[in-house]
Write a protein that holds these residues in place. Structure first.
Motif, PDB file in Angstrom:
ATOM      1  N   GLN A  66      19.162  27.412 -42.225  1.00 59.30           N
ATOM      2  CA  GLN A  66      19.210  28.808 -41.816  1.00 59.30           C
ATOM      3  C   GLN A  66      20.019  28.969 -40.528  1.00 59.30           C
ATOM      4  O   GLN A  66      20.798  29.910 -40.377  1.00 59.30           O
ATOM      5  CB  GLN A  66      17.798  29.355 -41.627  1.00 59.30           C
ATOM      6  N   THR A  67      19.833  28.023 -39.611  1.00 59.81           N
ATOM      7  CA  THR A  67      20.622  28.056 -38.376  1.00 59.81           C
ATOM      8  C   THR A  67      22.097  27.863 -38.682  1.00 59.81           C
ATOM      9  O   THR A  67      22.965  28.559 -38.136  1.00 59.81           O
ATOM     10  CB  THR A  67      20.138  26.959 -37.415  1.00 59.81           C
ATOM     11  N   TRP A  68      22.410  26.913 -39.573  1.00 56.02           N
ATOM     12  CA  TRP A  68      23.796  26.674 -39.959  1.00 56.02           C
ATOM     13  C   TRP A  68      24.415  27.927 -40.567  1.00 56.02           C
ATOM     14  O   TRP A  68      25.525  28.332 -40.226  1.00 56.02           O
ATOM     15  CB  TRP A  68      23.861  25.525 -40.962  1.00 56.02           C
ATOM     16  N   THR A  69      23.679  28.579 -41.476  1.00 54.74           N
ATOM     17  CA  THR A  69      24.184  29.782 -42.132  1.00 54.74           C
ATOM     18  C   THR A  69      24.404  30.906 -41.131  1.00 54.74           C
ATOM     19  O   THR A  69      25.400  31.630 -41.197  1.00 54.74           O
ATOM     20  CB  THR A  69      23.204  30.235 -43.226  1.00 54.74           C
ATOM     21  N   THR A  70      23.490  31.042 -40.173  1.00 48.57           N
ATOM     22  CA  THR A  70      23.619  32.104 -39.173  1.00 48.57           C
ATOM     23  C   THR A  70      24.867  31.920 -38.329  1.00 48.57           C
ATOM     24  O   THR A  70      25.642  32.865 -38.109  1.00 48.57           O
ATOM     25  CB  THR A  70      22.374  32.130 -38.269  1.00 48.57           C
ATOM     26  N   VAL A  71      25.093  30.697 -37.856  1.00 51.17           N
ATOM     27  CA  VAL A  71      26.285  30.424 -37.039  1.00 51.17           C
ATOM     28  C   VAL A  71      27.557  30.608 -37.861  1.00 51.17           C
ATOM     29  O   VAL A  71      28.526  31.230 -37.410  1.00 51.17           O
ATOM     30  CB  VAL A  71      26.215  29.001 -36.449  1.00 51.17           C
ATOM     31  N   PHE A  72      27.554  30.097 -39.078  1.00 52.48           N
ATOM     32  CA  PHE A  72      28.736  30.182 -39.942  1.00 52.48           C
ATOM     33  C   PHE A  72      29.102  31.633 -40.224  1.00 52.48           C
ATOM     34  O   PHE A  72      30.258  32.055 -40.069  1.00 52.48           O
ATOM     35  CB  PHE A  72      28.454  29.432 -41.245  1.00 52.48           C
ATOM     36  N   HIS A 231      46.181  30.449 -46.049  1.00 48.77           N
ATOM     37  CA  HIS A 231      46.155  29.277 -45.186  1.00 48.77           C
ATOM     38  C   HIS A 231      45.267  29.493 -43.969  1.00 48.77           C
ATOM     39  O   HIS A 231      44.380  28.685 -43.681  1.00 48.77           O
ATOM     40  CB  HIS A 231      47.575  28.922 -44.762  1.00 48.77           C
ATOM     41  N   ALA A 232      45.510  30.587 -43.233  1.00 46.70           N
ATOM     42  CA  ALA A 232      44.724  30.829 -42.033  1.00 46.70           C
ATOM     43  C   ALA A 232      43.263  31.088 -42.381  1.00 46.70           C
ATOM     44  O   ALA A 232      42.357  30.612 -41.698  1.00 46.70           O
ATOM     45  CB  ALA A 232      45.314  32.018 -41.262  1.00 46.70           C
ATOM     46  N   GLY A 233      43.016  31.858 -43.447  1.00 47.54           N
ATOM     47  CA  GLY A 233      41.642  32.127 -43.839  1.00 47.54           C
ATOM     48  C   GLY A 233      40.910  30.872 -44.272  1.00 47.54           C
ATOM     49  O   GLY A 233      39.734  30.675 -43.938  1.00 47.54           O
ATOM     50  N   GLY A 234      41.599  30.017 -45.005  1.00 47.59           N
ATOM     51  CA  GLY A 234      40.964  28.766 -45.424  1.00 47.59           C
ATOM     52  C   GLY A 234      40.606  27.882 -44.250  1.00 47.59           C
ATOM     53  O   GLY A 234      39.496  27.325 -44.177  1.00 47.59           O
ATOM     54  N   PHE A 235      41.520  27.755 -43.293  1.00 48.56           N
ATOM     55  CA  PHE A 235      41.231  26.947 -42.123  1.00 48.56           C
ATOM     56  C   PHE A 235      40.161  27.593 -41.250  1.00 48.56           C
ATOM     57  O   PHE A 235      39.405  26.896 -40.572  1.00 48.56           O
ATOM     58  CB  PHE A 235      42.504  26.708 -41.317  1.00 48.56           C
ATOM     59  N   LEU A 236      40.090  28.924 -41.248  1.00 49.82           N
ATOM     60  CA  LEU A 236      39.029  29.600 -40.514  1.00 49.82           C
ATOM     61  C   LEU A 236      37.667  29.254 -41.098  1.00 49.82           C
ATOM     62  O   LEU A 236      36.709  28.977 -40.358  1.00 49.82           O
ATOM     63  CB  LEU A 236      39.247  31.113 -40.547  1.00 49.82           C
ATOM     64  N   VAL A 237      37.550  29.265 -42.420  1.00 49.41           N
ATOM     65  CA  VAL A 237      36.286  28.906 -43.061  1.00 49.41           C
ATOM     66  C   VAL A 237      35.902  27.476 -42.705  1.00 49.41           C
ATOM     67  O   VAL A 237      34.736  27.183 -42.367  1.00 49.41           O
ATOM     68  CB  VAL A 237      36.394  29.089 -44.587  1.00 49.41           C
ATOM     69  N   ALA A 241      32.648  26.403 -40.540  1.00 51.69           N
ATOM     70  CA  ALA A 241      31.700  25.425 -41.080  1.00 51.69           C
ATOM     71  C   ALA A 241      31.539  24.240 -40.137  1.00 51.69           C
ATOM     72  O   ALA A 241      30.427  23.739 -39.930  1.00 51.69           O
ATOM     73  CB  ALA A 241      32.162  24.960 -42.458  1.00 51.69           C
ATOM     74  N   ALA A 242      32.647  23.778 -39.548  1.00 50.54           N
ATOM     75  CA  ALA A 242      32.568  22.654 -38.614  1.00 50.54           C
ATOM     76  C   ALA A 242      31.781  23.032 -37.369  1.00 50.54           C
ATOM     77  O   ALA A 242      30.968  22.250 -36.862  1.00 50.54           O
ATOM     78  CB  ALA A 242      33.973  22.190 -38.244  1.00 50.54           C
ATOM     79  N   ALA A 243      32.028  24.246 -36.850  1.00 49.51           N
ATOM     80  CA  ALA A 243      31.290  24.692 -35.664  1.00 49.51           C
ATOM     81  C   ALA A 243      29.798  24.794 -35.966  1.00 49.51           C
ATOM     82  O   ALA A 243      28.954  24.393 -35.145  1.00 49.51           O
ATOM     83  CB  ALA A 243      31.834  26.032 -35.188  1.00 49.51           C
ATOM     84  N   ALA A 244      29.456  25.338 -37.139  1.00 52.79           N
ATOM     85  CA  ALA A 244      28.045  25.431 -37.511  1.00 52.79           C
ATOM     86  C   ALA A 244      27.430  24.047 -37.688  1.00 52.79           C
ATOM     87  O   ALA A 244      26.286  23.799 -37.289  1.00 52.79           O
ATOM     88  CB  ALA A 244      27.906  26.245 -38.800  1.00 52.79           C
TER      89      ALA A 244
END
Length: 348
Positions: A66-72, A231-237, A241-244
């Motif tokens: 849940q924390t991961w999903t919230t941050v993401f 490209h930018a949107g994919g890297f943003l996702v 995900a990495a930050a979360a």
């Protein structure tokens, strides 16, 4: 020789096996099989979500997930509007502004063209994905490579969209906006002047023609916009995900120990900026989520990211050549770390 043999010899030879004759119908080439594309992938993903909705619901009930999903989700929700707006305006400028405009607008003297081109990055509200091909087209139109490279580095970092996104991500630290703009401008001009001093023309190998040549303006606009969004949107996702994941998986004591060391924290976030490859319109929100680290180390993250990351290195290799990227990217990384740290110590 008999009469029959003479008739056989006069008769035309049978056509080779498989050859078409005048009586045979002309067969059109068989249609190419449809490739498995994004639409099919989305359909499969939706079906899997329906089938496994029970196990997924139980997994999401976990506090850590849940924390991961919230941050993401929070990172994406804040960043996507800036990303879309920046990509659209970048496509407009890339397609509808004549490339020769930049050659006429910049000073003729190379040393003076470098700061002018760096400041010209303010008028390009787009991400680094658009600055690389534009820099290549500037060189084709006669702009000195030093000025074009300064523009390449400055445009994704000091344009109004990026600075506004940084102000939104750091509402209580307006000095982060000033620090990012100043440090990025210094790095861009430094690398431009360094190229004037040490760069060699044979290190740059441009492709024969731009990708958008031969297309109508409407098609070129949508092609550029789709490319940047994908490209930018994919890297943003991936970055969100990495930050979360960092916030959930990495133990808090590790981050606290790393963040407490001024040198290691700066180096760690510089390396993280290279690996995450987040679009410059969105990286401020990821940096804001890394609250364990100091403002100086997060400023280095914001300075390095739009200038040196994995997708930029690959794009620079494709547009300018491998010899260029292998020299320019490491030098820019060092300049970004040193300048970001110095500006952070002074302003933050």
């Amino acid at each position: 020789m008999s009469a029959t043999d003479e008739i056989d010899l006069a008769a035309p030879a049978d056509p080779p096996a498989g050859a078409a004759t005048s009586d045979d119908p002309i067969h059109e080439p068989a249609p190419r099989p449809r490739r498995f594309g994004s639409v099919e992938a989305l359909a499969v993903l939706l079906v899997l979500l329906v089938i496994f909705r029970g196990p997924l619901a139980s997994m999401i009930s976990s506090p850590r997930l849940q924390t991961w999903t919230t941050v993401f989700v929070s990172v994406l929700v804040q960043a996507v509007p800036f990303l879309v707006f920046g990509v659209i305006l970048s496509a407009v400028i890339a397609v509808y502004v004549p490339r020769s405009f930049w050659a006429r607008a910049l000073p003729k003297h190379p040393a003076l063209a470098v700061p002018a081109a760096s400041l010209a990055g303010v008028v390009l509200p787009g991400c680094e994905c658009g600055s690389v091909p534009i820099a290549g087209s500037l060189i084709r139109r006669g702009v000195t490579p030093a000025a074009a490279l300064a523009f390449l580095l400055a445009a994704p970092a000091i344009n109004p969209i990026v600075l506004t996104a940084t102000a939104v991500a750091f509402p209580n630290n307006p000095e982060m906006v000033v620090g990012r703009g100043v440090a990025s401008l210094i790095v861009a001009m430094t690398m431009g002047w360094l190229w004037l001093r040490l760069g060699k023309a044979e290190w740059i190998k441009l492709p024969h023609r731009p990708d958008l040549d031969g297309m109508s303006r409407g098609n070129a606009f949508w092609s550029a916009a789709r490319h940047d969004v994908m490209h930018a949107g994919g890297f943003l996702v991936l970055g969100a995900a990495a930050a979360a994941t960092i916030n959930v998986v990495v133990p808090e004591r590790w981050l606290t120990s790393l963040a407490s060391n001024p040198v290691l924290s700066v180096l760690a976030l510089a390396v993280l900026a290279v690996l995450l490859s987040i679009c410059s319109e969105a990286d401020a929100f990821v940096a804001a989520s890394l609250s364990q680290f100091s403002l100086t180390s997060r400023l280095v993250f914001l300075v390095v990211g739009p200038m040196v990351d994995l997708k930029l290195i690959s794009m620079q290799t494709g547009v300018f050549g491998r010899r260029f990227a292998s020299r320019f990217a490491p030098a820019t990384l060092v300049a970004g770390i040193l300048t970001g740290t110095l500006v952070g110590v002074i302003l933050l």
